[in-house]
Scaffold this motif. Structure first.
Motif, short mmCIF file in Angstrom:
data_model
loop_
_atom_site.label_atom_id
_atom_site.label_comp_id
_atom_site.label_asym_id
_atom_site.label_seq_id
_atom_site.Cartn_x
_atom_site.Cartn_y
_atom_site.Cartn_z
N ILE A 106 134.59 -84.49 -91.94
CA ILE A 106 135.18 -83.67 -90.89
C ILE A 106 136.38 -82.95 -91.51
CG2 ILE A 106 134.39 -85.17 -89.03
CD1 ILE A 106 137.21 -86.29 -88.80
N PRO A 107 136.86 -81.85 -90.86
CA PRO A 107 137.97 -81.08 -91.44
C PRO A 107 139.26 -81.89 -91.54
CG PRO A 107 136.84 -79.82 -89.73
CD PRO A 107 136.33 -81.23 -89.64
N ASP A 108 140.11 -81.48 -92.47
CA ASP A 108 141.42 -82.11 -92.62
C ASP A 108 142.51 -81.06 -92.53
OD1 ASP A 108 142.60 -81.58 -95.66
OD2 ASP A 108 140.42 -81.43 -95.55
N LYS A 120 136.42 -85.16 -81.41
CA LYS A 120 135.42 -84.11 -81.17
C LYS A 120 134.10 -84.48 -81.84
CE LYS A 120 134.47 -79.17 -81.72
NZ LYS A 120 133.11 -79.43 -82.24
N TYR A 121 134.17 -84.94 -83.10
CA TYR A 121 132.92 -85.30 -83.79
C TYR A 121 132.21 -86.43 -83.05
CZ TYR A 121 129.56 -87.37 -86.85
OH TYR A 121 128.39 -87.91 -87.32
N LEU A 122 132.94 -87.47 -82.68
CA LEU A 122 132.32 -88.62 -82.04
C LEU A 122 131.79 -88.27 -80.65
CD1 LEU A 122 134.84 -91.38 -83.16
CD2 LEU A 122 132.45 -91.13 -83.90
N ASP A 124 130.77 -85.30 -79.66
CA ASP A 124 129.57 -84.49 -79.87
C ASP A 124 128.39 -85.39 -80.25
OD1 ASP A 124 130.97 -82.21 -79.32
OD2 ASP A 124 131.17 -81.56 -81.41
N PHE A 125 128.65 -86.36 -81.12
CA PHE A 125 127.57 -87.24 -81.57
C PHE A 125 126.96 -88.02 -80.40
CE2 PHE A 125 125.90 -91.32 -82.97
CZ PHE A 125 125.03 -90.95 -83.97
N TYR A 126 127.81 -88.61 -79.59
CA TYR A 126 127.30 -89.46 -78.51
C TYR A 126 126.75 -88.67 -77.33
CZ TYR A 126 128.85 -93.58 -80.97
OH TYR A 126 128.98 -94.58 -81.91
N HIS A 127 126.99 -87.36 -77.31
CA HIS A 127 126.37 -86.51 -76.29
C HIS A 127 125.14 -85.79 -76.81
CE1 HIS A 127 130.17 -87.02 -74.01
NE2 HIS A 127 129.38 -86.83 -72.96
N ASP A 128 124.75 -86.11 -78.04
CA ASP A 128 123.56 -85.51 -78.64
C ASP A 128 122.34 -86.36 -78.30
OD1 ASP A 128 121.55 -84.48 -80.21
OD2 ASP A 128 122.73 -84.47 -82.07
N GLY A 129 121.42 -85.77 -77.58
CA GLY A 129 120.23 -86.51 -77.17
C GLY A 129 119.34 -86.93 -78.34
N ASN A 130 119.55 -86.33 -79.50
CA ASN A 130 118.77 -86.67 -80.69
C ASN A 130 119.54 -87.56 -81.67
OD1 ASN A 130 116.35 -85.12 -80.13
ND2 ASN A 130 117.61 -83.28 -80.47
N HIS A 136 124.25 -92.79 -88.02
CA HIS A 136 125.24 -93.18 -87.02
C HIS A 136 126.60 -93.40 -87.68
CE1 HIS A 136 122.79 -94.29 -83.33
NE2 HIS A 136 121.90 -93.84 -84.19
N PRO A 137 127.66 -92.92 -87.05
CA PRO A 137 129.00 -93.20 -87.58
C PRO A 137 129.36 -94.67 -87.33
CG PRO A 137 129.15 -92.02 -85.50
CD PRO A 137 127.70 -92.08 -85.84
N GLY A 138 129.60 -95.41 -88.41
CA GLY A 138 129.88 -96.83 -88.25
C GLY A 138 131.25 -97.26 -88.70
N LEU A 139 132.01 -96.34 -89.30
CA LEU A 139 133.32 -96.67 -89.86
C LEU A 139 134.10 -95.38 -90.05
CD1 LEU A 139 135.01 -99.05 -91.20
CD2 LEU A 139 134.04 -98.31 -93.37
N VAL A 140 135.41 -95.47 -89.88
CA VAL A 140 136.30 -94.33 -90.15
C VAL A 140 137.17 -94.70 -91.35
CG1 VAL A 140 138.20 -92.90 -89.29
CG2 VAL A 140 136.30 -93.51 -87.77
N TYR A 141 137.26 -93.78 -92.31
CA TYR A 141 137.99 -94.01 -93.56
C TYR A 141 139.10 -92.98 -93.72
CZ TYR A 141 138.82 -93.49 -98.64
OH TYR A 141 139.39 -93.34 -99.88
N ILE A 142 140.31 -93.46 -93.99
CA ILE A 142 141.41 -92.56 -94.38
C ILE A 142 142.15 -93.20 -95.55
CG2 ILE A 142 141.71 -91.64 -92.04
CD1 ILE A 142 144.24 -93.36 -91.79
N THR A 143 142.96 -92.39 -96.23
CA THR A 143 143.82 -92.93 -97.28
C THR A 143 145.28 -92.78 -96.87
OG1 THR A 143 143.96 -90.82 -98.46
CG2 THR A 143 142.17 -92.30 -99.09
#
Length: 342
Positions: A106-108, A120-122, A124-130, A136-143
């Motif tokens: 995703i953008p930074d 926004k990404y999440l 959109d993902f969970y409102h996507d019927g497909n 599937h997003p299973g983890l969020v990573y940052i430094t």
């Protein structure tokens, strides 16, 4: 010998770390990290984090730590969300994807993830019927700090963690340079605060005073019940595990880790002042040990004859973005020589 500002991991180890390692020769510790030194180091880390029940595992390097930890936390069909400039996405040769987990970018903004972009990404993902046809997003990573030497404010990190909790997704913080972020001027995050606002993070030793070693801290007892076996599969268990425990025992005795980190920041700010006095521009404003300086190409070539630094990329006007990095071992004599060469 050239001056070296290329990275913060081309030095040996702090003398107190080496001194502690000498204990190993006559101690006959239990192998694979189940030794008294490693247990003492874990207790010291738990204390400084304010997490008496934290699960802690020692690994040898950052890429190995990221690939092993992320793999342990995801199902086969899940991926990890990361900003485009994130370390696992740009500087680990696809190590996470080698474990067959997609990196979802995703953008930074200046290297930092923004809670609104994550949300926004999440959403959109969970409102996507497909969505069941997608990774599937299973983890969020940052430094922390970011790949660009910037740091999160407490409210920014809290906002990200709140989004993660709302969607029931763990937050993982890569702390290869954690000390340099925590000790930076203007940082309003402490180690105990950070530990309460993520699900797993690691404390980097390789870049801050150790020969090698990273300490993975699961804050909410969420480590996979067979994490050790997953380590083994990744080749991330060493027989002489005490070698890492001994180093972290030294680093977390008498606040050595934080003192070494602060020294690097002091040296970086001194270096920053030198470049400013010489009239150089900066690509961005970093309060950490990584400084990104814009230098004309002709001067880059001349300076490279005497100084090691990273060519980060090109910018307008035949100029190069150059990264200069200080460390726990940087000296004022080295900075004086840099000033002379500039």
């Amino acid at each position: 010998m050239k001056l070296s500002f290329e990275c913060d991991y081309n030095n040996g180890a702090h003398p107190l770390v080496l001194q502690n390692l000498v204990k190993y020769n006559d101690a006959h510790p239990t192998p694979y990290g189940f030794d008294e030194f490693s247990e003492r180091a874990k207790d010291l880390i738990r204390k400084v984090c304010g997490l008496p029940d934290a699960q802690i595992f020692f690994l040898t390097g950052g890429t190995q730590t990221n690939a092993t930890t992320i793999d342990s936390m995801l199902y086969q069909y899940e991926g990890v969300i990361c900003v485009g400039s994130g370390h696992i996405n740009v500087h680990e040769a696809g190590a996470v994807e080698f474990t067959e987990h997609k990196i979802i970018t995703i953008p930074d903004t200046l290297g930092k993830m923004e809670a609104r972009e994550l949300d926004k990404y999440l959403d959109d993902f969970y409102h996507d019927g497909n969505r069941d046809h997608a990774v599937h997003p299973g983890l969020v990573y940052i430094t922390f700090p970011t790949e660009l030497g910037t740091i999160y404010k407490a409210h920014e990190l809290e906002d990200i963690y709140n989004v993660c909790q709302r969607y029931d997704i763990p937050l993982y913080i890569d702390g290869a340079r954690l000390g340099y972020g925590l000790m930076a001027d203007g940082c309003d995050i402490t180690l105990p605060w950070l530990a309460r606002h993520c699900d797993v993070f690691y404390i980097g030793g390789t870049k801050i005073g150790a020969l090698c070693g990273e300490a993975v801290v699961f804050t909410n007892r969420q480590a996979h019940k067979h994490f050790f076996s997953i380590q083994k599969q990744h080749g991330a268990v060493i027989a002489k595990g005490a070698l890492i425990g001994l180093q972290f025992e030294a680093l977390f005795t008498d606040e050595l880790y934080f003192k070494l980190s602060r020294h690097a920041i002091d040296m970086a700010m001194h270096m920053k002042q030198i470049f400013q006095e010489k009239g150089y521009e900066f690509w961005l404003d970093s309060p950490t040990n990584q400084q990104f300086v814009i230098i004309p190409d002709a001067i880059v070539n001349e300076l490279s004859e005497h100084v090691l630094f990273t060519h980060w990329g090109q910018t307008s006007g035949h100029r190069t973005i150059c990264r200069f990095v200080t460390s726990w071992a940087t000296t004022t004599d080295e900075l004086d020589e840099l000033r002379r060469l500039l």
